[in-house]
Design an enzyme around this catalytic site. Structure first.
Site, PDB file in Angstrom:
ATOM      1  N   GLY A 128      -7.144   9.616  -7.921  1.00 46.20           N
ATOM      2  CA  GLY A 128      -8.320   9.860  -8.767  1.00 46.20           C
ATOM      3  C   GLY A 128      -9.642   9.460  -8.171  1.00 46.20           C
ATOM      4  CB  SER A 187       3.062  -7.211   6.332  1.00 45.49           C
ATOM      5  OG  SER A 187       3.568  -5.902   6.399  1.00 45.49           O
ATOM      6  CE  LYS A 208       2.553  -4.769   2.482  1.00 45.38           C
ATOM      7  NZ  LYS A 208       2.292  -5.888   3.406  1.00 45.38           N
TER       8      LYS A 208
END
Length: 823
Positions: free
Chosen positions: A398, A727, A770
């Protein structure tokens, strides 16, 4: 009357003649050269020269090749050439340097081919031999033929008057009494088609031949007249065009002398009046430049190339809406109402947008109050400035529609500029007027399109700008997006500065890491992150389904989507962070429903259930694999961020007898490879210090520690997909420790975090995406860095926090304590 014999009686025709095949007919009484390189034609000429210099020249049929031949006699209808030809005498044969042969022939008589037979000579067996017979013409009525011949000569005379007909041929025809000779001579000048010439040659009736030739001449006369008429029309059209041009030019000069060149003067006066009307809104340089070009235009000839370029320039710059501003007043109530009306959720982005316009509204009120006190007419449109917003996040969440809502809420026109793949700096700054086809840049064109100087300009996909040989568009954006510089933005085409300070620039991007650092410094970023499944359900029921029903001409009485069916569409038929694919799937269902409504007269309303979805959609896409509750050794769930949202990443490891090496597969990037090496080293240190107990006992202490006796193979599935990022360190450390210590890891636990050599866990980005991915996959516990727990947990949706236990970890010891004690 008996037909006179027109073949020389002293030169009898032998019954068999060699054949030369050509593309066109050769005519009697004519001396003509032919050029050939066909072996059969050359051989036929050689045979003729050895015998009596006579050869039969025939015309090739359209569908056959002149080289075709047969080893036995054939019927005339099957011959590769027409069965009527001309006996010719070879006057000369010359070999040319390019391999062709020139043969000079004299036509003698028309003959009929009775049959073909192969040449039996051992010297040249490729020559076509034909058994021939001279055509004897039937008796004819002399009076009728003479009348027809007179009519023919009259037509030939008419034909000669409108075409290039040889004058000496007319004299020859008048002196000739033999009608066959007249027919053959006229036919040789008409360039008849092979089929027409064949009919003329094959007939033995002179009256019939004469009538055919009269028809051919008449057709040629009509064709020549038509061509002449067409040429005349084209010539007259050109003459008229030139005449009109000169008359108009004379009229213009006369009007100029009399002072009545109205059209030109009116146009220039209109330009001058428009310039004066906007003079108060122009800076001095802009006014001087436009006035200078109008004066130059007035002195130029209106048909010159430079005049056209100058007129285009003046028309372009006077279309820029100087002094025209949207009159709608800013109201954060209207902005908030419009945002809530068009978008579900997105709480943080909406808050930041409202804050942005709250500042602008407050500045506008202060400017009005000061204007009343000082009696200054300056308004908000000349005073307020602000930062540049950039909405970033996965596709379909959006970003662009938020900009549309903003423009609607503040009643300003919206201009969208797509930057994806843009590599020409002149597309934004404009082309210099020296180039052909020059025009203003997209920014100035956007102002002209909006007809206001303060529109909302959406710079779409600003992270996908390319850099090529035509400059770096990023450098132009640095000026456009700097509130201190865009007050005097200079377009190359206009050649003067334009104030862009009142334009509200909103950029969109998928990955802000791809935006150059200097450009990032100009913008304030607002993250539009992934939607949770619950948010998608609400968006589907409140926005997507009603909108798509309207687009497809359906109503909610004809089809209703149950909550369970929408949930199945979200979980099994879409793979995205936003709702764009969900809209497509809803659209696909409604298309089939619309088809049924038209085809089925007894259509009954549909209430869509999960069991009915396969009847409308044929492909199931599982977004995230559900976690396996069983605890296993050497498998762990890592959490990853992608450009389309979060994902649960399986990390696998096995051990093989070896020397302690680490092997990595799965299309890993350099950063992830380094994370794996660090994780491997940290686990080794913990095993050596005894802080991590191994169930594997070293069988040979002389070979060193246990981990040096095994190679570790670490793999991330879906090897075709590149993977990188800082990560996955703690997840890799856990899976290596699991395989070396033979300790199982629960399938309901997932983690994200980077690891240092000293065992500290570093913070990461993309936490919201995540954790949403973990929630979708059915994960029960998630390990995250402690710094992210303190800083980012407020951004996590409530439905995710309600179903997911989030555990902060600071060191690798905290990670192992959670993973192995409970695993």
């Amino acid at each position: 009357m008996q037909n006179p014999q027109h073949f020389p009686p002293t030169l009898p025709v032998p019954p068999t003649l060699p054949v030369i095949v050509e593309e066109d007919f050769t005519y009697p009484f004519a001396i003509a050269p032919i050029f050939t390189q066909g072996q059969k034609n050359i051989a036929a000429a050689n045979v003729a020269l050895e015998r009596n210099d006579l050869v039969l020249v025939c015309c090739q049929k359209a569908e056959s090749s002149p080289e075709s031949n047969s080893d036995e006699k054939v019927d005339s209808s099957a011959m590769p050439f027409y069965d009527v030809g001309v006996v010719c005498k070879i006057l000369r044969k010359v070999s040319l340097p390019d391999g062709r042969v020139k043969i000079l022939l004299q036509g003698m008589a028309i003959t009929k081919v009775i049959a073909l037979e192969p040449q039996t000579s051992e010297e040249d067996d490729s020559v076509i031999e034909a058994i021939v017979e001279i055509i004897e013409y039937q008796d004819y009525n002399q009076v009728r033929v003479e009348a027809m011949m007179k009519f023919l000569l009259e037509n030939v005379q008419n034909y000669a008057n409108i075409s290039h007909f040889p004058p000496e041929m007319l004299k020859t025809l008048e002196e000739t009494n033999d009608p066959n000779r007249v027919i053959d001579l006229v036919a040789s000048t008409l360039r008849l088609k092979p089929a027409e010439a064949y009919k003329l040659f094959a007939s033995d009736n002179i009256e019939e031949r004469m009538m055919m030739l009269i028809d051919f001449v008449t057709q040629e006369i009509q064709a020549q007249k038509l061509q002449k008429e067409i040429k005349s029309r084209v010539h007259d059209k050109l003459e008229q065009t030139n005449r009109e041009y000169f008359l108009k030019e004379q009229m213009r000069q006369i009007q100029k002398e009399l002072g009545v060149d109205k059209q030109r003067d009116e146009e220039l006066d209109e330009f001058a009046k428009k310039l004066e009307s906007i003079k108060q809104f122009l800076n001095e340089d802009a006014y001087k430049e436009i006035k200078k070009q109008i004066n130059r235009l007035s002195k130029m000839h209106q048909d010159s190339a430079d005049a056209n370029l100058l007129q285009n320039y003046v028309e372009w710059v006077l279309e820029i809406p100087f002094g025209s501003y949207a009159k709608g007043e800013l109201s954060i109530k209207n902005v908030a109402k419009q945002l809530d009306l068009d978008h579900y959720s997105l709480t943080k982005p909406k808050e930041r947008i409202i804050e942005y316009f709250a500042v602008r509204e407050l500045l506008a009120k202060n400017a009005k109050a000061n204007a009343k006190k000082t009696k200054n007419r300056d308004t908000e449109s000349q005073k307020s400035k602000g930062t540049i917003l950039c909405f970033y996040g996965p596709p379909g969440v959006g970003k662009t529609s938020l900009a549309n809502s903003i423009a609607k809420a503040i009643s300003r026109p919206l201009v969208r500029i797509a930057l994806g793949g843009l590599e020409d700096v002149n597309e934004l700054r404009g082309h210099r007027r020296t180039y052909i086809g020059a025009m203003p840049g997209r920014i100035v064109q956007g102002l002209i399109e909006a007809k206001e100087m303060n529109p909302v300009v959406v710079l779409d996909e600003i992270d996908k700008i390319a850099r090529g040989v035509r400059g770096d568009p990023t450098s132009v954006l640095l000026e456009i997006l700097d509130p201190e510089q865009n007050v005097e933005f200079r377009d190359y085409y206009t050649n003067f500065s334009i104030d862009l300070s009142q334009v509200i620039f909103i950029a969109t991007a998928n990955d802000i890491a791809q935006i150059p650092a200097p450009l990032r410094d100009r913008m304030e970023f607002i993250s539009i992150s992934s939607y949770t499944p619950q948010e998608k359900e609400q968006i589907a029921h409140k926005y997507l389904i009603p909108q798509e029903l309207k687009k497809h001409g359906l109503t909610d009485k004809q089809i209703q989507f149950s909550k369970e069916s929408v949930r199945v569409l979200i979980e099994r038929y879409t793979r995205e962070a936003g709702v764009r694919n969900l809209r497509r799937q809803i659209s696909a269902i409604l298309r089939k429903v619309a088809t049924k409504v038209l085809q089925d007269e007894d259509f009954t309303p549909i209430k869509l259930t999960p069991k009915q979805i396969p009847d409308f959609l044929d492909k199931v896409v599982f977004e995230i694999e559900q976690s396996n509750k069983k605890a296993r050794i050497g498998i762990i769930n890592g959490l990853a961020w992608t450009s389309v949202g979060g994902d649960v990443l399986k990390i696998e490891a096995i051990k093989l007898k070896g020397t302690g090496e680490l092997r990595l597969t799965g299309s890993l990037g350099d950063v992830m490879k380094e994370s794996a090496q660090i994780a491997h080293s940290v686990v080794k240190v913990l095993l050596e210090s005894g802080e991590l107990e191994s169930k594997i006992k070293s069988k040979d202490k002389a070979k060193g520690p246990m981990y040096n006796q095994y190679n570790i193979h670490l793999h991330l599935p879906e090897g075709a997909t590149p993977k990188d990022g800082p990560s996955a360190g703690i997840a890799m450390a856990c899976v290596i420790a699991s395989i070396l210590c033979e300790k199982p890891i629960s399938g309901e636990i997932a983690m994200t975090g980077e690891l240092t050599l000293t065992g500290d866990v570093l913070q990461i980005g993309g936490l919201k995406e995540k954790l949403i991915a973990a929630h979708k996959a059915g994960i029960k516990r998630a390990l995250i860095p402690a710094k992210n727990y303190e800083r980012d947990l407020k951004e996590i949706p409530k439905e995710v926090l309600d179903h997911l236990t989030i555990i902060p970890v600071q060191t690798i010891h905290d990670v192992f304590a959670e993973v192995f004690k409970r695993g």
